[in-house]
Design a protein around this motif. Sequence first.
Motif, PDB file in Angstrom:
ATOM      1  N   LEU A  22     -40.068 -53.091  -4.848  1.00  0.00           N
ATOM      2  CA  LEU A  22     -39.448 -52.127  -3.922  1.00  0.00           C
ATOM      3  C   LEU A  22     -39.837 -50.701  -4.273  1.00  0.00           C
ATOM      4  CD1 LEU A  22     -35.872 -53.650  -3.482  1.00  0.00           C
ATOM      5  CD2 LEU A  22     -37.895 -53.922  -2.015  1.00  0.00           C
ATOM      6  N   SER A  23     -39.923 -50.382  -5.548  1.00  0.00           N
ATOM      7  CA  SER A  23     -40.334 -49.031  -5.967  1.00  0.00           C
ATOM      8  C   SER A  23     -41.747 -48.730  -5.498  1.00  0.00           C
ATOM      9  CB  SER A  23     -40.271 -48.897  -7.495  1.00  0.00           C
ATOM     10  OG  SER A  23     -38.961 -49.031  -7.953  1.00  0.00           O
ATOM     11  N   ALA A  24     -42.649 -49.684  -5.688  1.00  0.00           N
ATOM     12  CA  ALA A  24     -44.029 -49.491  -5.248  1.00  0.00           C
ATOM     13  C   ALA A  24     -44.084 -49.306  -3.736  1.00  0.00           C
ATOM     14  CB  ALA A  24     -44.885 -50.685  -5.679  1.00  0.00           C
ATOM     15  N   ALA A  25     -43.336 -50.129  -3.009  1.00  0.00           N
ATOM     16  CA  ALA A  25     -43.322 -50.032  -1.546  1.00  0.00           C
ATOM     17  C   ALA A  25     -42.771 -48.692  -1.075  1.00  0.00           C
ATOM     18  CB  ALA A  25     -42.499 -51.178  -0.950  1.00  0.00           C
ATOM     19  N   ASN A  66     -31.419 -46.606 -11.342  1.00  0.00           N
ATOM     20  CA  ASN A  66     -31.959 -45.885 -10.188  1.00  0.00           C
ATOM     21  C   ASN A  66     -33.445 -46.152 -10.016  1.00  0.00           C
ATOM     22  OD1 ASN A  66     -29.549 -44.523  -9.459  1.00  0.00           O
ATOM     23  ND2 ASN A  66     -29.862 -43.080 -11.132  1.00  0.00           N
ATOM     24  N   LEU A  67     -33.846 -46.325  -8.768  1.00  0.00           N
ATOM     25  CA  LEU A  67     -35.256 -46.463  -8.447  1.00  0.00           C
ATOM     26  C   LEU A  67     -35.782 -45.112  -7.970  1.00  0.00           C
ATOM     27  CD1 LEU A  67     -35.291 -49.906  -6.582  1.00  0.00           C
ATOM     28  CD2 LEU A  67     -35.635 -49.418  -9.003  1.00  0.00           C
ATOM     29  N   PRO A  68     -37.098 -44.911  -7.997  1.00  0.00           N
ATOM     30  CA  PRO A  68     -37.676 -43.618  -7.617  1.00  0.00           C
ATOM     31  C   PRO A  68     -37.281 -43.180  -6.212  1.00  0.00           C
ATOM     32  CG  PRO A  68     -39.351 -45.056  -8.547  1.00  0.00           C
ATOM     33  CD  PRO A  68     -38.117 -45.884  -8.376  1.00  0.00           C
ATOM     34  N   GLY A  69     -36.878 -41.935  -6.092  1.00  0.00           N
ATOM     35  CA  GLY A  69     -36.619 -41.345  -4.790  1.00  0.00           C
ATOM     36  C   GLY A  69     -35.234 -41.555  -4.211  1.00  0.00           C
ATOM     37  N   PHE A  70     -34.361 -42.306  -4.900  1.00  0.00           N
ATOM     38  CA  PHE A  70     -33.036 -42.576  -4.336  1.00  0.00           C
ATOM     39  C   PHE A  70     -32.091 -43.009  -5.460  1.00  0.00           C
ATOM     40  CE2 PHE A  70     -30.188 -45.550  -1.847  1.00  0.00           C
ATOM     41  CZ  PHE A  70     -29.487 -44.548  -1.195  1.00  0.00           C
ATOM     42  N   SER A  71     -31.190 -42.114  -5.828  1.00  0.00           N
ATOM     43  CA  SER A  71     -30.234 -42.403  -6.895  1.00  0.00           C
ATOM     44  C   SER A  71     -29.023 -43.145  -6.358  1.00  0.00           C
ATOM     45  CB  SER A  71     -29.763 -41.095  -7.545  1.00  0.00           C
ATOM     46  OG  SER A  71     -30.833 -40.462  -8.184  1.00  0.00           O
ATOM     47  N   MET A  72     -28.376 -43.874  -7.222  1.00  0.00           N
ATOM     48  CA  MET A  72     -27.135 -44.564  -6.858  1.00  0.00           C
ATOM     49  C   MET A  72     -26.046 -43.519  -6.682  1.00  0.00           C
ATOM     50  SD  MET A  72     -27.237 -47.824  -9.411  1.00  0.00           S
ATOM     51  CE  MET A  72     -26.294 -48.958  -8.412  1.00  0.00           C
ATOM     52  N   ALA A  73     -25.518 -43.401  -5.474  1.00  0.00           N
ATOM     53  CA  ALA A  73     -24.516 -42.381  -5.171  1.00  0.00           C
ATOM     54  C   ALA A  73     -23.184 -42.718  -5.833  1.00  0.00           C
ATOM     55  CB  ALA A  73     -24.329 -42.280  -3.661  1.00  0.00           C
ATOM     56  N   ASN A  74     -22.544 -41.705  -6.384  1.00  0.00           N
ATOM     57  CA  ASN A  74     -21.252 -41.908  -7.036  1.00  0.00           C
ATOM     58  C   ASN A  74     -20.186 -42.402  -6.059  1.00  0.00           C
ATOM     59  OD1 ASN A  74     -22.017 -41.298  -9.654  1.00  0.00           O
ATOM     60  ND2 ASN A  74     -21.691 -39.112  -9.357  1.00  0.00           N
ATOM     61  N   VAL A  82     -22.699 -51.252 -13.591  1.00  0.00           N
ATOM     62  CA  VAL A  82     -23.028 -51.781 -12.281  1.00  0.00           C
ATOM     63  C   VAL A  82     -23.087 -53.308 -12.363  1.00  0.00           C
ATOM     64  CG1 VAL A  82     -24.747 -51.777 -10.441  1.00  0.00           C
ATOM     65  CG2 VAL A  82     -24.385 -49.725 -11.789  1.00  0.00           C
ATOM     66  N   THR A  83     -22.407 -53.987 -11.436  1.00  0.00           N
ATOM     67  CA  THR A  83     -22.475 -55.447 -11.388  1.00  0.00           C
ATOM     68  C   THR A  83     -23.722 -55.872 -10.617  1.00  0.00           C
ATOM     69  OG1 THR A  83     -21.260 -55.641  -9.315  1.00  0.00           O
ATOM     70  CG2 THR A  83     -19.938 -55.607 -11.350  1.00  0.00           C
ATOM     71  N   ALA A  84     -24.073 -57.137 -10.733  1.00  0.00           N
ATOM     72  CA  ALA A  84     -25.229 -57.665 -10.007  1.00  0.00           C
ATOM     73  C   ALA A  84     -25.034 -57.533  -8.499  1.00  0.00           C
ATOM     74  CB  ALA A  84     -25.468 -59.127 -10.383  1.00  0.00           C
ATOM     75  N   GLU A  85     -23.803 -57.750  -8.025  1.00  0.00           N
ATOM     76  CA  GLU A  85     -23.524 -57.619  -6.589  1.00  0.00           C
ATOM     77  C   GLU A  85     -23.714 -56.176  -6.127  1.00  0.00           C
ATOM     78  OE1 GLU A  85     -21.289 -59.074  -8.713  1.00  0.00           O
ATOM     79  OE2 GLU A  85     -21.459 -61.171  -8.128  1.00  0.00           O
ATOM     80  N   GLU A  86     -23.255 -55.234  -6.930  1.00  0.00           N
ATOM     81  CA  GLU A  86     -23.425 -53.821  -6.582  1.00  0.00           C
ATOM     82  C   GLU A  86     -24.905 -53.443  -6.579  1.00  0.00           C
ATOM     83  OE1 GLU A  86     -19.338 -51.755  -8.179  1.00  0.00           O
ATOM     84  OE2 GLU A  86     -20.864 -52.303  -9.660  1.00  0.00           O
ATOM     85  N   TYR A  87     -25.651 -53.999  -7.515  1.00  0.00           N
ATOM     86  CA  TYR A  87     -27.076 -53.681  -7.569  1.00  0.00           C
ATOM     87  C   TYR A  87     -27.796 -54.234  -6.339  1.00  0.00           C
ATOM     88  CZ  TYR A  87     -31.475 -52.350  -9.699  1.00  0.00           C
ATOM     89  OH  TYR A  87     -32.676 -51.749  -9.954  1.00  0.00           O
ATOM     90  N   GLN A  92     -30.434 -53.040  -1.124  1.00  0.00           N
ATOM     91  CA  GLN A  92     -30.416 -53.071   0.345  1.00  0.00           C
ATOM     92  C   GLN A  92     -30.467 -51.649   0.910  1.00  0.00           C
ATOM     93  OE1 GLN A  92     -26.896 -55.352   1.115  1.00  0.00           O
ATOM     94  NE2 GLN A  92     -28.003 -57.300   1.103  1.00  0.00           N
ATOM     95  N   GLN A  93     -29.699 -50.740   0.317  1.00  0.00           N
ATOM     96  CA  GLN A  93     -29.735 -49.338   0.748  1.00  0.00           C
ATOM     97  C   GLN A  93     -31.139 -48.760   0.570  1.00  0.00           C
ATOM     98  OE1 GLN A  93     -26.743 -47.554  -1.763  1.00  0.00           O
ATOM     99  NE2 GLN A  93     -25.201 -47.618  -0.132  1.00  0.00           N
ATOM    100  N   TYR A  94     -31.760 -49.101  -0.533  1.00  0.00           N
ATOM    101  CA  TYR A  94     -33.094 -48.597  -0.852  1.00  0.00           C
ATOM    102  C   TYR A  94     -34.107 -49.059   0.197  1.00  0.00           C
ATOM    103  CZ  TYR A  94     -36.798 -47.067  -4.087  1.00  0.00           C
ATOM    104  OH  TYR A  94     -37.847 -46.424  -4.689  1.00  0.00           O
ATOM    105  N   VAL A  95     -34.054 -50.333   0.561  1.00  0.00           N
ATOM    106  CA  VAL A  95     -34.958 -50.888   1.571  1.00  0.00           C
ATOM    107  C   VAL A  95     -34.773 -50.161   2.898  1.00  0.00           C
ATOM    108  CG1 VAL A  95     -35.384 -52.940   2.998  1.00  0.00           C
ATOM    109  CG2 VAL A  95     -35.243 -53.147   0.519  1.00  0.00           C
ATOM    110  N   HIS A  96     -33.528 -49.935   3.290  1.00  0.00           N
ATOM    111  CA  HIS A  96     -33.268 -49.244   4.559  1.00  0.00           C
ATOM    112  C   HIS A  96     -33.705 -47.785   4.497  1.00  0.00           C
ATOM    113  CE1 HIS A  96     -31.410 -52.642   6.425  1.00  0.00           C
ATOM    114  NE2 HIS A  96     -30.587 -52.790   5.403  1.00  0.00           N
ATOM    115  N   ARG A  97     -33.460 -47.139   3.384  1.00  0.00           N
ATOM    116  CA  ARG A  97     -33.833 -45.720   3.255  1.00  0.00           C
ATOM    117  C   ARG A  97     -35.333 -45.509   3.445  1.00  0.00           C
ATOM    118  NH1 ARG A  97     -31.515 -41.048   1.036  1.00  0.00           N
ATOM    119  NH2 ARG A  97     -33.052 -39.549   0.333  1.00  0.00           N
ATOM    120  N   PHE A  98     -36.142 -46.397   2.861  1.00  0.00           N
ATOM    121  CA  PHE A  98     -37.596 -46.237   2.917  1.00  0.00           C
ATOM    122  C   PHE A  98     -38.249 -47.133   3.972  1.00  0.00           C
ATOM    123  CE2 PHE A  98     -36.526 -44.652  -1.312  1.00  0.00           C
ATOM    124  CZ  PHE A  98     -37.189 -43.431  -1.272  1.00  0.00           C
ATOM    125  N   ASN A  99     -37.412 -47.822   4.779  1.00  0.00           N
ATOM    126  CA  ASN A  99     -37.922 -48.683   5.847  1.00  0.00           C
ATOM    127  C   ASN A  99     -39.002 -49.632   5.323  1.00  0.00           C
ATOM    128  OD1 ASN A  99     -37.887 -49.629   8.467  1.00  0.00           O
ATOM    129  ND2 ASN A  99     -39.541 -48.263   9.108  1.00  0.00           N
TER     130      ASN A  99
END
Length: 111
Positions: A22-25, A66-74, A82-87, A92-99
Amino acid sequence: EQKTDFINKTKVVIVGSGPAGLSAAAMLSKKNIPHIVLEAQVGETFGSWSHHFSGLEITTQKKWCNLPGFSMANKDFPEENVTAEEYQHYLQQYVHRFNINIRRGVKVVSA
């Protein structure tokens, strides 16, 4: 046949929709470089994170997730751990943010 054509015309093929894929994409998206992510799993999961037991804390400090370009919002992730479910939710947020275009149910057997 159409699926193969699309993949053959794509400049970059990323195998796996885990954090590294996802980071590379995301970085390719920012540079407008055509790419696709191929993921063997079906459904809205990313990498192996859906296979961990419920309540798993993946790290002691959220800042390392955190992945590049998008931090986990407080506001979405108020705790330091962070739990596995939260991650999964964050990914999912990351995928949507970068389409990010993920082709699911595709198993890569050879390059």
